[in-house]
Design an enzyme around this catalytic site. Sequence first.
Site, mmCIF file in Angstrom:
data_model
loop_
_atom_site.group_PDB
_atom_site.id
_atom_site.type_symbol
_atom_site.label_atom_id
_atom_site.label_comp_id
_atom_site.label_asym_id
_atom_site.label_seq_id
_atom_site.Cartn_x
_atom_site.Cartn_y
_atom_site.Cartn_z
ATOM 1 N N PHE A 54 2.475 39.857 22.534
ATOM 2 C CA PHE A 54 3.886 40.250 22.386
ATOM 3 C C PHE A 54 4.696 39.112 21.754
ATOM 4 O O PHE A 54 5.218 39.232 20.641
ATOM 5 C CB PHE A 54 4.402 40.646 23.784
ATOM 6 C CG PHE A 54 5.883 40.664 23.958
ATOM 7 C CD1 PHE A 54 6.721 41.270 23.022
ATOM 8 C CD2 PHE A 54 6.460 40.082 25.095
ATOM 9 C CE1 PHE A 54 8.099 41.288 23.207
ATOM 10 C CE2 PHE A 54 7.837 40.105 25.286
ATOM 11 C CZ PHE A 54 8.650 40.690 24.332
ATOM 12 N N ASP A 84 -11.811 32.734 21.828
ATOM 13 C CA ASP A 84 -11.396 32.511 23.211
ATOM 14 C C ASP A 84 -11.061 31.031 23.345
ATOM 15 O O ASP A 84 -11.947 30.174 23.179
ATOM 16 C CB ASP A 84 -12.563 32.902 24.137
ATOM 17 C CG ASP A 84 -12.244 32.673 25.600
ATOM 18 O OD1 ASP A 84 -11.294 31.912 25.907
ATOM 19 O OD2 ASP A 84 -12.957 33.241 26.449
ATOM 20 N N VAL A 85 -9.816 30.715 23.656
ATOM 21 C CA VAL A 85 -9.399 29.304 23.636
ATOM 22 C C VAL A 85 -10.021 28.475 24.762
ATOM 23 O O VAL A 85 -9.884 27.256 24.761
ATOM 24 C CB VAL A 85 -7.859 29.135 23.657
ATOM 25 C CG1 VAL A 85 -7.221 29.720 22.412
ATOM 26 C CG2 VAL A 85 -7.247 29.707 24.929
ATOM 27 N N TYR A 138 -1.853 32.135 37.785
ATOM 28 C CA TYR A 138 -0.910 32.013 36.661
ATOM 29 C C TYR A 138 0.005 30.809 36.863
ATOM 30 O O TYR A 138 0.103 29.942 35.993
ATOM 31 C CB TYR A 138 -0.097 33.302 36.569
ATOM 32 C CG TYR A 138 0.848 33.346 35.392
ATOM 33 C CD1 TYR A 138 0.368 33.392 34.081
ATOM 34 C CD2 TYR A 138 2.232 33.352 35.585
ATOM 35 C CE1 TYR A 138 1.245 33.439 33.005
ATOM 36 C CE2 TYR A 138 3.108 33.406 34.505
ATOM 37 C CZ TYR A 138 2.616 33.447 33.218
ATOM 38 O OH TYR A 138 3.480 33.498 32.146
ATOM 39 N N LYS A 159 -0.314 27.323 34.723
ATOM 40 C CA LYS A 159 0.737 26.788 33.840
ATOM 41 C C LYS A 159 1.183 25.406 34.307
ATOM 42 O O LYS A 159 1.504 24.545 33.488
ATOM 43 C CB LYS A 159 1.939 27.735 33.810
ATOM 44 C CG LYS A 159 1.680 29.032 33.074
ATOM 45 C CD LYS A 159 1.587 28.845 31.563
ATOM 46 C CE LYS A 159 1.466 30.193 30.869
ATOM 47 N NZ LYS A 159 1.304 30.083 29.415
ATOM 48 N N THR A 164 11.104 37.751 29.379
ATOM 49 C CA THR A 164 11.480 38.153 28.023
ATOM 50 C C THR A 164 10.929 39.550 27.745
ATOM 51 O O THR A 164 9.842 39.890 28.213
ATOM 52 C CB THR A 164 10.937 37.124 27.011
ATOM 53 O OG1 THR A 164 11.479 35.846 27.352
ATOM 54 C CG2 THR A 164 11.327 37.462 25.589
ATOM 55 N N HIS A 200 3.277 45.485 25.777
ATOM 56 C CA HIS A 200 2.236 46.496 25.971
ATOM 57 C C HIS A 200 2.750 47.567 26.940
ATOM 58 O O HIS A 200 3.306 47.229 27.988
ATOM 59 C CB HIS A 200 0.977 45.823 26.536
ATOM 60 C CG HIS A 200 -0.241 46.667 26.396
ATOM 61 N ND1 HIS A 200 -0.400 47.850 27.086
ATOM 62 C CD2 HIS A 200 -1.337 46.521 25.630
ATOM 63 C CE1 HIS A 200 -1.555 48.382 26.752
ATOM 64 N NE2 HIS A 200 -2.144 47.600 25.856
HETATM 65 P P1 NAD Z 1 0.709 38.797 25.942
HETATM 66 O O1 NAD Z 1 -0.293 39.175 26.958
HETATM 67 O O2 NAD Z 1 1.285 39.867 25.090
HETATM 68 O O3 NAD Z 1 0.145 37.658 24.980
HETATM 69 C C1 NAD Z 1 -0.851 36.749 25.359
HETATM 70 C C2 NAD Z 1 -1.869 36.680 24.234
HETATM 71 O O4 NAD Z 1 -2.864 35.705 24.579
HETATM 72 C C3 NAD Z 1 -2.607 38.002 24.025
HETATM 73 O O5 NAD Z 1 -2.642 38.329 22.666
HETATM 74 C C4 NAD Z 1 -4.014 37.728 24.576
HETATM 75 O O6 NAD Z 1 -5.007 38.516 23.976
HETATM 76 C C5 NAD Z 1 -4.152 36.252 24.285
HETATM 77 N N1 NAD Z 1 -5.141 35.591 25.134
HETATM 78 C C6 NAD Z 1 -5.275 35.656 26.484
HETATM 79 N N2 NAD Z 1 -6.311 34.907 26.900
HETATM 80 C C7 NAD Z 1 -6.843 34.329 25.778
HETATM 81 C C8 NAD Z 1 -7.925 33.442 25.538
HETATM 82 N N3 NAD Z 1 -8.701 32.992 26.531
HETATM 83 N N4 NAD Z 1 -8.179 33.072 24.266
HETATM 84 C C9 NAD Z 1 -7.420 33.530 23.248
HETATM 85 N N5 NAD Z 1 -6.384 34.359 23.402
HETATM 86 C C10 NAD Z 1 -6.089 34.761 24.650
HETATM 87 O O7 NAD Z 1 1.888 38.029 26.722
HETATM 88 P P2 NAD Z 1 3.253 37.412 26.189
HETATM 89 O O8 NAD Z 1 4.338 37.975 27.001
HETATM 90 O O9 NAD Z 1 3.324 37.494 24.720
HETATM 91 O O10 NAD Z 1 3.099 35.900 26.639
HETATM 92 C C11 NAD Z 1 2.778 34.878 25.700
HETATM 93 C C12 NAD Z 1 2.896 33.523 26.374
HETATM 94 O O11 NAD Z 1 4.230 33.313 26.840
HETATM 95 C C13 NAD Z 1 1.975 33.372 27.583
HETATM 96 O O12 NAD Z 1 1.432 32.065 27.578
HETATM 97 C C14 NAD Z 1 2.911 33.550 28.753
HETATM 98 O O13 NAD Z 1 2.484 32.840 29.883
HETATM 99 C C15 NAD Z 1 4.227 32.991 28.209
HETATM 100 N N6 NAD Z 1 5.376 33.571 28.919
HETATM 101 C C16 NAD Z 1 5.797 34.838 28.634
HETATM 102 C C17 NAD Z 1 6.879 35.370 29.335
HETATM 103 C C18 NAD Z 1 7.435 36.749 29.039
HETATM 104 O O14 NAD Z 1 8.379 37.159 29.711
HETATM 105 N N7 NAD Z 1 6.938 37.488 28.070
HETATM 106 C C19 NAD Z 1 7.492 34.622 30.348
HETATM 107 C C20 NAD Z 1 6.997 33.357 30.623
HETATM 108 C C21 NAD Z 1 5.947 32.833 29.894
#
Ligand code: NAD
Length: 315
Positions: free
Chosen positions: A11, A56-57, A145, A149, A175, A181
């Site tokens: 996202f 996969d990171v 989680y 972090k 956010t 999704h």
């Molecule tokens: P999301 O799940 O849409 O995106 C995460 C992405 O990371 C996905 O595309 C997933 O396939 C990829 N991913 C997961 N594990 C992986 C791995 N081992 N190797 C490679 N890719 C991997 O979630 P998001 O909301 O876009 O969140 C993105 C980042 O922002 C995350 O790190 C999340 O912790 C952080 N974050 C988001 C929010 C929010 O409100 N959206 C709030 C706080 C922090």
Amino acid sequence: MRAVVSGGAGFLGSHLSDLLIEKGWKVLCLDNFATGREENVAHLAGNPQFELVRHDVTQPITVEGSADAVLHFACPASPVDYLRLPIETLEVGSLGTRNMLELAQAKEARFLLASTSECYGDPEVSPQPETYWGHVNPIGVRSCYDEGKRCAETLFFDYLRQHTLKIKVVRIFNTYGPRMHPNDGRVVSNFIVQALRGEDITLYGDGSQTRAFCYVDDLIEGMIRMMGTSDEVTGPLNIGNPHEITVRELAEQIVRLTGTRSQIVFRPLPVDDPTQRCPDISKASSLLGWSPRVSLKDGLHNTIAYFANMLENAE
Ligand code: NAD
Ligand code: UDP
């Protein structure tokens, strides 16, 4: 300029990639699609500025060519996703972050971590300033989680102390927006999809817990500004919208905006669900001259339109 974006098909990562490309950057997206979707970046396929590598990171990686910035967004991020993938989530926070740090160090690149307000756990202080150390259950169901972090942040600052890496840590608060999704279980996507389908809107607990919702465009703008700060600016820095509301108010607003006939129903509160969350963004305002611009009403309007279109096409 070239950026490596881990989690770039998610996202937030996909919106970030869009803005970087718009600003003339080349983007290498690393994603294993654990929670992301190829369709989030489908519009970038064939764009010479964009490259997508399935990776996969938690596995080490070497990247050909230069990289000026690494932005580490890979991580399951919704409670539903990380409860399903607890070990993987902790590993992305620890091993994955270490691998990305090694990459940034090898390329002498600037490195931004997408950290989270979950570092504050169930906060006893509100709004939360960056100086607050948090109130986190280290062995609960959300710990994979939260502690993942927190471990990532620790690694960042140890790399800064040991290797003088150029780091930036951003703590993102809730956010929302297009490309969430539909099944991620987060409150905004859940309520909107339920409302559009005419299904019951599931309010957990009595709905008095609070959150503060930031529209995705505001968040990404804050991220880009943070990336542009001088090397001494490391964070952690809160980025979010300080407009705090109860989850019940959110449900009522979505009912009004969608005009749904759905009923609001009550379901048990998940374990360790934080009772309040609201960012203190004074540091971001003074450092970046940034504050969110999109109202909850306008942001929800765009998000509802996105999901309405998605559901229509799925029929
Ligand atoms: P999301 O799940 O849409 O995106 C995460 C992405 O990371 C996905 O595309 C997933 O396939 C990829 N991913 C997961 N594990 C992986 C791995 N081992 N190797 C490679 N890719 C991997 O979630 P998001 O909301 O876009 O969140 C993105 C980042 O922002 C995350 O790190 C999340 O912790 C952080 N974050 C988001 C929010 C929010 O409100 N959206 C709030 C706080 C922090
Ligand atoms: N929530 C809810 N109904 C839902 C999904 C979530 O009432 O269908 C609540 C959840 O219990 C929490 C808040 O909404 O109090 C935000 O949940 P989300 O999963 O979006 O993110 P969190 O801030 O908890 O990480």
